[in-house]
Design a protein around this motif. Structure first.
Motif, mmCIF file in Angstrom:
data_model
loop_
_atom_site.group_PDB
_atom_site.id
_atom_site.type_symbol
_atom_site.label_atom_id
_atom_site.label_comp_id
_atom_site.label_asym_id
_atom_site.label_seq_id
_atom_site.Cartn_x
_atom_site.Cartn_y
_atom_site.Cartn_z
ATOM 1 N N PHE A 65 0.857 -1.191 0.000
ATOM 2 C CA PHE A 65 0.000 0.000 0.000
ATOM 3 C C PHE A 65 0.888 1.234 0.000
ATOM 4 C CE2 PHE A 65 -3.963 -1.537 2.637
ATOM 5 C CZ PHE A 65 -4.280 -2.448 1.650
ATOM 6 N N HIS A 66 0.354 2.348 -0.430
ATOM 7 C CA HIS A 66 1.020 3.614 -0.179
ATOM 8 C C HIS A 66 0.015 4.573 0.428
ATOM 9 C CE1 HIS A 66 -0.313 3.950 -4.407
ATOM 10 N NE2 HIS A 66 -0.450 5.241 -4.188
ATOM 11 N N LYS A 67 0.541 5.517 1.170
ATOM 12 C CA LYS A 67 -0.307 6.455 1.890
ATOM 13 C C LYS A 67 -0.348 7.765 1.137
ATOM 14 C CE LYS A 67 -0.842 7.953 6.686
ATOM 15 N NZ LYS A 67 -0.252 7.819 8.016
ATOM 16 N N ILE A 68 -1.515 8.373 1.089
ATOM 17 C CA ILE A 68 -1.677 9.651 0.412
ATOM 18 C C ILE A 68 -2.144 10.640 1.473
ATOM 19 C CG2 ILE A 68 -2.958 10.866 -1.413
ATOM 20 C CD1 ILE A 68 -3.579 7.815 -2.411
ATOM 21 N N ILE A 69 -1.397 11.701 1.663
ATOM 22 C CA ILE A 69 -1.823 12.701 2.638
ATOM 23 C C ILE A 69 -2.226 13.957 1.891
ATOM 24 C CG2 ILE A 69 -1.206 14.054 4.686
ATOM 25 C CD1 ILE A 69 0.717 11.730 5.384
ATOM 26 N N TYR A 77 -5.324 5.507 1.600
ATOM 27 C CA TYR A 77 -4.425 4.411 1.284
ATOM 28 C C TYR A 77 -4.796 3.867 -0.085
ATOM 29 C CZ TYR A 77 -3.310 4.710 6.201
ATOM 30 O OH TYR A 77 -2.907 5.173 7.416
ATOM 31 N N ALA A 78 -3.798 3.461 -0.847
ATOM 32 C CA ALA A 78 -4.068 2.886 -2.159
ATOM 33 C C ALA A 78 -3.138 1.698 -2.385
ATOM 34 C CB ALA A 78 -3.868 3.927 -3.249
ATOM 35 N N LEU A 79 -3.608 0.776 -3.190
ATOM 36 C CA LEU A 79 -2.813 -0.406 -3.534
ATOM 37 C C LEU A 79 -1.651 0.021 -4.422
ATOM 38 C CD1 LEU A 79 -5.199 -3.286 -4.671
ATOM 39 C CD2 LEU A 79 -3.430 -3.432 -2.923
ATOM 40 N N GLN A 90 8.026 2.672 -6.042
ATOM 41 C CA GLN A 90 8.457 3.208 -7.344
ATOM 42 C C GLN A 90 7.296 3.973 -7.958
ATOM 43 O OE1 GLN A 90 11.497 2.603 -8.675
ATOM 44 N NE2 GLN A 90 12.113 1.255 -7.004
ATOM 45 N N HIS A 91 6.945 5.094 -7.371
ATOM 46 C CA HIS A 91 5.755 5.775 -7.865
ATOM 47 C C HIS A 91 6.050 6.876 -8.848
ATOM 48 C CE1 HIS A 91 2.900 4.193 -4.714
ATOM 49 N NE2 HIS A 91 4.000 3.502 -4.666
ATOM 50 N N GLN A 92 5.317 6.889 -9.924
ATOM 51 C CA GLN A 92 5.416 7.945 -10.917
ATOM 52 C C GLN A 92 3.993 8.330 -11.269
ATOM 53 O OE1 GLN A 92 7.748 9.712 -12.258
ATOM 54 N NE2 GLN A 92 9.532 8.728 -11.394
ATOM 55 N N HIS A 93 3.169 8.591 -10.271
ATOM 56 C CA HIS A 93 1.807 8.988 -10.607
ATOM 57 C C HIS A 93 1.328 10.140 -9.732
ATOM 58 C CE1 HIS A 93 0.913 5.658 -7.658
ATOM 59 N NE2 HIS A 93 0.127 6.585 -7.183
ATOM 60 N N VAL A 94 0.201 10.681 -10.155
ATOM 61 C CA VAL A 94 -0.359 11.859 -9.504
ATOM 62 C C VAL A 94 -1.556 11.426 -8.665
ATOM 63 C CG1 VAL A 94 -1.598 14.025 -10.030
ATOM 64 C CG2 VAL A 94 0.381 13.358 -11.402
ATOM 65 N N HIS A 95 -1.733 12.039 -7.518
ATOM 66 C CA HIS A 95 -2.938 11.773 -6.727
ATOM 67 C C HIS A 95 -3.951 12.875 -6.975
ATOM 68 C CE1 HIS A 95 -0.264 9.048 -4.318
ATOM 69 N NE2 HIS A 95 -1.165 8.303 -4.914
ATOM 70 N N PHE A 96 -5.114 12.431 -7.368
ATOM 71 C CA PHE A 96 -6.155 13.373 -7.778
ATOM 72 C C PHE A 96 -7.342 13.296 -6.837
ATOM 73 C CE2 PHE A 96 -9.952 14.520 -10.102
ATOM 74 C CZ PHE A 96 -9.570 15.629 -10.844
ATOM 75 N N SER A 105 -8.014 9.307 -6.496
ATOM 76 C CA SER A 105 -7.515 8.243 -7.359
ATOM 77 C C SER A 105 -6.050 8.431 -7.702
ATOM 78 C CB SER A 105 -8.345 8.122 -8.639
ATOM 79 O OG SER A 105 -9.058 9.291 -8.900
ATOM 80 N N CYS A 106 -5.407 7.321 -8.044
ATOM 81 C CA CYS A 106 -4.023 7.323 -8.502
ATOM 82 C C CYS A 106 -4.083 7.417 -10.013
ATOM 83 C CB CYS A 106 -3.321 6.025 -8.130
ATOM 84 S SG CYS A 106 -3.228 5.721 -6.359
ATOM 85 N N LEU A 107 -3.484 8.430 -10.591
ATOM 86 C CA LEU A 107 -3.534 8.612 -12.041
ATOM 87 C C LEU A 107 -2.155 8.549 -12.666
ATOM 88 C CD1 LEU A 107 -6.022 11.618 -12.407
ATOM 89 C CD2 LEU A 107 -6.556 9.182 -12.450
HETATM 90 ZN ZN LIG Z 1 -1.196 6.386 -5.670
#
Ligand SMILES: [Zn+2]
Ligand SMILES: [Zn+2]
Ligand SMILES: [Zn+2]
Length: 138
Positions: A65-69, A77-79, A90-96, A105-107
């Motif tokens: 999981f990763h945490k989004i604040i 929390y997202a998978l 290894q994240h290369q995405h934007v939280h919207f 959502s993870c975009l």
């Molecule tokens: Zn995410």
């Protein structure tokens, strides 16, 4: 995610398949979006607060999981995708976050996110965006 794949995922991260760990992964894969701590609590029938807190932290440490604040300090929390591991995320995405329905959502972006800052080594970028999601645009 089927229970067998959940068990395999836990095993690959050297974690035992406990009832709480399985339920958490089931909830997250069924919802298919980022989930707030409140929503997680509401979806679980029988749990202990401390165990839930520890389990979430373990999942973050193991790249599950990763945490989004968000700005208002609400935690989601997202998978993680398969690129994340016990070695790190290894994240290369934007939280919207949608301004209307408040869903997070993870975009994935069309182009890889790159930040060029001289004399600094950037290994983690956290980008949050807000606006209207696809469902709220009609
Ligand atoms: Zn995410
Ligand atoms: Zn991750
Ligand atoms: Zn929306």
């Amino acid at each position: 995610m089927r229970t067998t794949s959940i068990k395999n995922l836990l095993k690959s991260r050297n974690l035992k398949s406990t009832a709480l760990r399985i339920s958490l992964l089931e909830i997250m894969s069924n919802l298919g979006k980022a989930v707030s701590y409140q929503e997680i609590q509401n979806s679980l029938i029988n749990f202990d607060r401390i165990t839930l807190y520890r389990t979430l932290n373990t999942f973050i440490e193991r790249g599950i999981f990763h945490k989004i604040i968000l700005e208002d300090h609400q935690s989601f929390y997202a998978l993680c995708s398969m690129e994340c591991s016990t070695e790190g995320h290894q994240h290369q995405h934007v939280h919207f976050q949608c301004n209307q329905c408040k869903e997070v959502s993870c975009l994935e972006t069309k182009e890889p996110i790159q930040l060029a800052i001289s004399n600094y080594f950037v290994d983690d970028i956290e980008i949050t965006a807000s606006g209207l999601c696809q469902n709220c645009q009609d």
